[in-house]
Scaffold this motif. Structure first.
Motif, PDB file in Angstrom:
ATOM      1  N   LEU A 256      12.806  15.257 -14.091  1.00  0.00           N
ATOM      2  CA  LEU A 256      12.871  16.434 -13.219  1.00  0.00           C
ATOM      3  C   LEU A 256      14.297  16.746 -12.821  1.00  0.00           C
ATOM      4  CD1 LEU A 256      10.005  15.876 -10.618  1.00  0.00           C
ATOM      5  CD2 LEU A 256       9.904  17.110 -12.790  1.00  0.00           C
ATOM      6  N   VAL A 257      14.598  18.038 -12.733  1.00  0.00           N
ATOM      7  CA  VAL A 257      15.862  18.493 -12.160  1.00  0.00           C
ATOM      8  C   VAL A 257      15.559  19.637 -11.198  1.00  0.00           C
ATOM      9  CG1 VAL A 257      17.302  17.773 -14.105  1.00  0.00           C
ATOM     10  CG2 VAL A 257      16.305  20.080 -14.080  1.00  0.00           C
ATOM     11  N   ASN A 258      16.547  20.004 -10.430  1.00  0.00           N
ATOM     12  CA  ASN A 258      16.450  21.106  -9.484  1.00  0.00           C
ATOM     13  C   ASN A 258      16.324  22.434 -10.233  1.00  0.00           C
ATOM     14  OD1 ASN A 258      17.883  23.264  -7.646  1.00  0.00           O
ATOM     15  ND2 ASN A 258      17.313  21.594  -6.278  1.00  0.00           N
ATOM     16  N   ASN A 259      15.631  23.379  -9.625  1.00  0.00           N
ATOM     17  CA  ASN A 259      15.445  24.682 -10.265  1.00  0.00           C
ATOM     18  C   ASN A 259      16.756  25.413 -10.554  1.00  0.00           C
ATOM     19  OD1 ASN A 259      12.678  24.877 -10.667  1.00  0.00           O
ATOM     20  ND2 ASN A 259      12.283  25.522  -8.569  1.00  0.00           N
ATOM     21  N   GLU A 260      17.790  25.127  -9.783  1.00  0.00           N
ATOM     22  CA  GLU A 260      19.071  25.794  -9.996  1.00  0.00           C
ATOM     23  C   GLU A 260      19.909  25.125 -11.085  1.00  0.00           C
ATOM     24  OE1 GLU A 260      21.264  26.627  -6.420  1.00  0.00           O
ATOM     25  OE2 GLU A 260      19.429  26.939  -5.266  1.00  0.00           O
ATOM     26  N   ASN A 261      19.448  24.002 -11.585  1.00  0.00           N
ATOM     27  CA  ASN A 261      20.147  23.319 -12.671  1.00  0.00           C
ATOM     28  C   ASN A 261      19.879  24.065 -13.975  1.00  0.00           C
ATOM     29  OD1 ASN A 261      20.821  21.421 -14.787  1.00  0.00           O
ATOM     30  ND2 ASN A 261      20.749  19.798 -13.263  1.00  0.00           N
TER      31      ASN A 261
ATOM     32  N   MET B 164      30.083  22.706 -13.901  1.00  0.00           N
ATOM     33  CA  MET B 164      29.063  21.689 -13.642  1.00  0.00           C
ATOM     34  C   MET B 164      29.500  20.311 -14.131  1.00  0.00           C
ATOM     35  SD  MET B 164      25.092  21.779 -14.953  1.00  0.00           S
ATOM     36  CE  MET B 164      23.987  20.382 -14.768  1.00  0.00           C
ATOM     37  N   ALA B 165      30.482  20.294 -15.017  1.00  0.00           N
ATOM     38  CA  ALA B 165      30.857  19.039 -15.686  1.00  0.00           C
ATOM     39  C   ALA B 165      31.272  17.943 -14.724  1.00  0.00           C
ATOM     40  CB  ALA B 165      31.978  19.301 -16.692  1.00  0.00           C
ATOM     41  N   GLY B 166      31.929  18.283 -13.636  1.00  0.00           N
ATOM     42  CA  GLY B 166      32.410  17.266 -12.708  1.00  0.00           C
ATOM     43  C   GLY B 166      31.432  16.913 -11.605  1.00  0.00           C
ATOM     44  N   GLU B 167      30.234  17.514 -11.615  1.00  0.00           N
ATOM     45  CA  GLU B 167      29.265  17.257 -10.558  1.00  0.00           C
ATOM     46  C   GLU B 167      28.592  15.896 -10.768  1.00  0.00           C
ATOM     47  OE1 GLU B 167      28.890  18.963  -7.937  1.00  0.00           O
ATOM     48  OE2 GLU B 167      29.901  20.844  -8.456  1.00  0.00           O
ATOM     49  N   ALA B 168      28.502  15.119  -9.672  1.00  0.00           N
ATOM     50  CA  ALA B 168      27.900  13.788  -9.733  1.00  0.00           C
ATOM     51  C   ALA B 168      26.411  13.875 -10.033  1.00  0.00           C
ATOM     52  CB  ALA B 168      28.133  13.054  -8.420  1.00  0.00           C
ATOM     53  N   LEU B 169      25.924  12.949 -10.847  1.00  0.00           N
ATOM     54  CA  LEU B 169      24.513  12.870 -11.224  1.00  0.00           C
ATOM     55  C   LEU B 169      23.862  11.739 -10.427  1.00  0.00           C
ATOM     56  CD1 LEU B 169      22.084  13.577 -13.026  1.00  0.00           C
ATOM     57  CD2 LEU B 169      23.083  12.138 -14.807  1.00  0.00           C
ATOM     58  N   THR B 170      22.984  12.087  -9.485  1.00  0.00           N
ATOM     59  CA  THR B 170      22.260  11.090  -8.701  1.00  0.00           C
ATOM     60  C   THR B 170      20.876  10.919  -9.292  1.00  0.00           C
ATOM     61  OG1 THR B 170      23.450  11.810  -6.720  1.00  0.00           O
ATOM     62  CG2 THR B 170      21.514  10.425  -6.389  1.00  0.00           C
ATOM     63  N   LEU B 171      20.475   9.662  -9.517  1.00  0.00           N
ATOM     64  CA  LEU B 171      19.232   9.359 -10.224  1.00  0.00           C
ATOM     65  C   LEU B 171      18.206   8.706  -9.304  1.00  0.00           C
ATOM     66  CD1 LEU B 171      20.822   7.867 -13.466  1.00  0.00           C
ATOM     67  CD2 LEU B 171      19.937  10.189 -13.151  1.00  0.00           C
ATOM     68  N   TYR B 172      16.927   9.085  -9.484  1.00  0.00           N
ATOM     69  CA  TYR B 172      15.828   8.557  -8.678  1.00  0.00           C
ATOM     70  C   TYR B 172      14.710   8.066  -9.596  1.00  0.00           C
ATOM     71  CZ  TYR B 172      18.124  11.024  -4.840  1.00  0.00           C
ATOM     72  OH  TYR B 172      19.035  11.454  -3.908  1.00  0.00           O
ATOM     73  N   GLY B 173      14.207   6.869  -9.314  1.00  0.00           N
ATOM     74  CA  GLY B 173      13.114   6.336 -10.119  1.00  0.00           C
ATOM     75  C   GLY B 173      12.372   5.247  -9.391  1.00  0.00           C
ATOM     76  N   PRO B 174      11.182   4.869  -9.890  1.00  0.00           N
ATOM     77  CA  PRO B 174      10.355   3.859  -9.227  1.00  0.00           C
ATOM     78  C   PRO B 174      10.914   2.454  -9.370  1.00  0.00           C
ATOM     79  CG  PRO B 174       9.344   4.542 -11.274  1.00  0.00           C
ATOM     80  CD  PRO B 174      10.533   5.434 -11.068  1.00  0.00           C
ATOM     81  N   GLY B 175      10.342   1.534  -8.575  1.00  0.00           N
ATOM     82  CA  GLY B 175      10.778   0.135  -8.579  1.00  0.00           C
ATOM     83  C   GLY B 175      10.126  -0.685  -9.671  1.00  0.00           C
ATOM     84  N   THR B 176      10.464  -1.951  -9.715  1.00  0.00           N
ATOM     85  CA  THR B 176      10.071  -2.818 -10.827  1.00  0.00           C
ATOM     86  C   THR B 176       8.592  -3.183 -10.838  1.00  0.00           C
ATOM     87  OG1 THR B 176      10.749  -4.758  -9.534  1.00  0.00           O
ATOM     88  CG2 THR B 176      12.381  -3.809 -11.030  1.00  0.00           C
ATOM     89  N   ASP B 177       7.859  -3.003  -9.727  1.00  0.00           N
ATOM     90  CA  ASP B 177       6.421  -3.273  -9.726  1.00  0.00           C
ATOM     91  C   ASP B 177       5.620  -2.147 -10.350  1.00  0.00           C
ATOM     92  OD1 ASP B 177       6.482  -5.783  -8.634  1.00  0.00           O
ATOM     93  OD2 ASP B 177       6.109  -5.121  -6.568  1.00  0.00           O
ATOM     94  N   SER B 178       6.280  -1.045 -10.633  1.00  0.00           N
ATOM     95  CA  SER B 178       5.600   0.152 -11.130  1.00  0.00           C
ATOM     96  C   SER B 178       5.402   0.104 -12.642  1.00  0.00           C
ATOM     97  CB  SER B 178       6.432   1.394 -10.766  1.00  0.00           C
ATOM     98  OG  SER B 178       5.974   2.530 -11.455  1.00  0.00           O
ATOM     99  N   GLY B 179       4.186   0.442 -13.086  1.00  0.00           N
ATOM    100  CA  GLY B 179       3.942   0.571 -14.516  1.00  0.00           C
ATOM    101  C   GLY B 179       4.706   1.734 -15.111  1.00  0.00           C
ATOM    102  N   THR B 180       4.959   2.763 -14.302  1.00  0.00           N
ATOM    103  CA  THR B 180       5.780   3.887 -14.754  1.00  0.00           C
ATOM    104  C   THR B 180       7.190   3.423 -15.094  1.00  0.00           C
ATOM    105  OG1 THR B 180       4.485   5.505 -13.505  1.00  0.00           O
ATOM    106  CG2 THR B 180       6.766   6.101 -14.031  1.00  0.00           C
ATOM    107  N   PHE B 181       7.747   2.540 -14.263  1.00  0.00           N
ATOM    108  CA  PHE B 181       9.062   1.946 -14.527  1.00  0.00           C
ATOM    109  C   PHE B 181       9.051   1.193 -15.859  1.00  0.00           C
ATOM    110  CE2 PHE B 181      11.614  -1.947 -14.377  1.00  0.00           C
ATOM    111  CZ  PHE B 181      12.883  -1.459 -14.098  1.00  0.00           C
ATOM    112  N   ASP B 182       8.034   0.350 -16.060  1.00  0.00           N
ATOM    113  CA  ASP B 182       7.943  -0.425 -17.304  1.00  0.00           C
ATOM    114  C   ASP B 182       7.859   0.490 -18.521  1.00  0.00           C
ATOM    115  OD1 ASP B 182       8.007  -2.961 -16.098  1.00  0.00           O
ATOM    116  OD2 ASP B 182       5.854  -2.945 -15.737  1.00  0.00           O
TER     117      ASP B 182
ATOM    118  N   VAL C 217      10.369  22.390  -8.589  1.00  0.00           N
ATOM    119  CA  VAL C 217      11.261  21.578  -9.420  1.00  0.00           C
ATOM    120  C   VAL C 217      11.078  22.000 -10.871  1.00  0.00           C
ATOM    121  CG1 VAL C 217      11.366  19.556  -7.901  1.00  0.00           C
ATOM    122  CG2 VAL C 217       9.516  19.750  -9.572  1.00  0.00           C
ATOM    123  N   LYS C 218      11.981  21.519 -11.743  1.00  0.00           N
ATOM    124  CA  LYS C 218      11.908  21.882 -13.159  1.00  0.00           C
ATOM    125  C   LYS C 218      11.780  20.634 -14.024  1.00  0.00           C
ATOM    126  CE  LYS C 218      15.617  23.630 -15.153  1.00  0.00           C
ATOM    127  NZ  LYS C 218      16.637  24.618 -15.550  1.00  0.00           N
ATOM    128  N   PRO C 219      10.645  20.448 -14.722  1.00  0.00           N
ATOM    129  CA  PRO C 219      10.541  19.349 -15.678  1.00  0.00           C
ATOM    130  C   PRO C 219      11.295  19.695 -16.955  1.00  0.00           C
ATOM    131  CG  PRO C 219       8.485  20.578 -15.603  1.00  0.00           C
ATOM    132  CD  PRO C 219       9.389  21.200 -14.577  1.00  0.00           C
TER     133      PRO C 219
END
Length: 326
Positions: free
Chosen positions: A129-134, A169-187, A240-242
């Motif tokens: 997912l990214v922001n709609n303005e991306n 946009m090239a110099g904009e920081a990329l912040t990442l979000y994801g689930p923890g290690t107990d998550s099957g989605t993470f695996d 949001v935008k997938p």
């Protein structure tokens, strides 16, 4: 504001009321008696595990308990891995999982005399997912790997190889979000994108089992990215935008059709509820398990998931019979 669980419960309740008003003589579903239909079922079915599959089972439980009021279905969320620890120790009757069971989990079940079978209850997809303005619309698997892999040096959007973005946009920081290690989605995500379950850069924001937190974060940050299961970005709608994903055959959207036909690769996947040969001998557990498959389309559509095909339903019902010894 409703939580996801409250929203689903309210939606199911509304659908059940509408169904009851439409035909007072017809139940919400078919026979949920577990086979003989001669006596009222009773008891409690204990379900735990994946935060991804949990909302689906909550909808199934609401519908089943409406049709079978003598049975209580309790759905908890401990994560796929945490749920398997309980399930293989005999604490729960069923375990929801967003990935197949691991060898060490099978060994734990074996130690306790529990034979298990993974029953596919829905189809699913992960989306970046990214922001709609991306302005970005699609990533290749190679680009996703460059971003998320262990040792990644991607700090800004301009660090991503071959990505066509505006110069400012090239110099904009990329912040990442994801689930923890107990998550099957993470695996699942780390294995499909980074080539090994658990392999990932160590500076992303760990959201634990709260997939909705990634949606919220991306909504508020033009240059953020997160990955979530299908139902979460469907619920978020246009907020949001997938991103489309290019697995080598061009960019493909995460639509119901593309997930069901297998073209959304490598981030399309099955979702499971694991049953065991001991618990499923109880008629209330068997009835709920069969109901979950027989009513899979209505359950999935209500919960915002990708339904099973008719061939998949037949295959999963056959697995249940095999686990019973039939």
């Amino acid at each position: 504001m409703y939580t996801r669980t409250k929203w689903l419960s309210a939606l199911v309740a509304m659908l059940l009321i509408v169904a009851a008003c439409g035909n007072d003589d017809e139940p919400i579903s078919g026979d949920a008696s577990g086979g003989d239909g001669d006596e009222e079922l009773s008891g409690t079915v204990r379900v735990d595990g994946s935060s991804t599959v949990g909302p689906l089972s909550e909808v199934a439980a609401e519908m089943f308990m409406n049709a079978t009021p003598g049975v209580r279905v309790d759905v908890a969320i401990s994560g796929t891995s945490g749920g398997f620890q309980k399930f293989c120790s005999g604490e729960n009757d069923m375990n929801n999982a967003s990935r197949p069971i691991k060898d060490e989990e099978v060994e734990l079940c074996d130690e306790n005399g529990i034979t298990v079978e993974g029953i596919r209850v829905s189809n699913d997809a992960l989306a970046l997912l990214v922001n709609n303005e991306n302005p970005v619309e699609c990533l290749t698997v190679e680009q996703a790997t460059q971003i998320w892999d262990d040792g990644s040096t991607v700090d800004t959007w301009g660090d991503i190889d071959g990505l066509d973005i505006p110069a400012d946009m090239a110099g904009e920081a990329l912040t990442l979000y994801g689930p923890g290690t107990d998550s099957g989605t993470f695996d699942f995500f780390t294995e499909e994108i980074n080539g090994e379950s658990g392999r990932i850069r160590n500076d992303y924001v760990d959201i634990g089992e709260d997939d909705a937190a990634a949606v919220t974060a991306v909504q508020g940050d033009v240059y953020a990215m997160g990955y979530v299961p299908y139902s979460y970005f469907q619920e978020a709608g246009d907020s949001v935008k997938p991103l489309q994903i290019d697995g080598g055959e061009g960019c493909v959207e995460a639509t119901i059709e593309n997930v069901a036909n297998g073209s959304y690769t490598p981030l399309g996947r099955p979702l499971f509820t694991y049953a065991n040969n001991q618990a499923i001998q109880r008629p209330e557990v068997l009835a709920f398990m069969e109901f979950h498959i027989e009513e899979a389309e209505d359950i999935a559509v209500t919960a915002g998931y990708v339904p099973l095909t008719e061939d998949q339903k037949a295959e999963e019902l056959a697995k249940i019979q095999a686990l019973l010894g039939n």
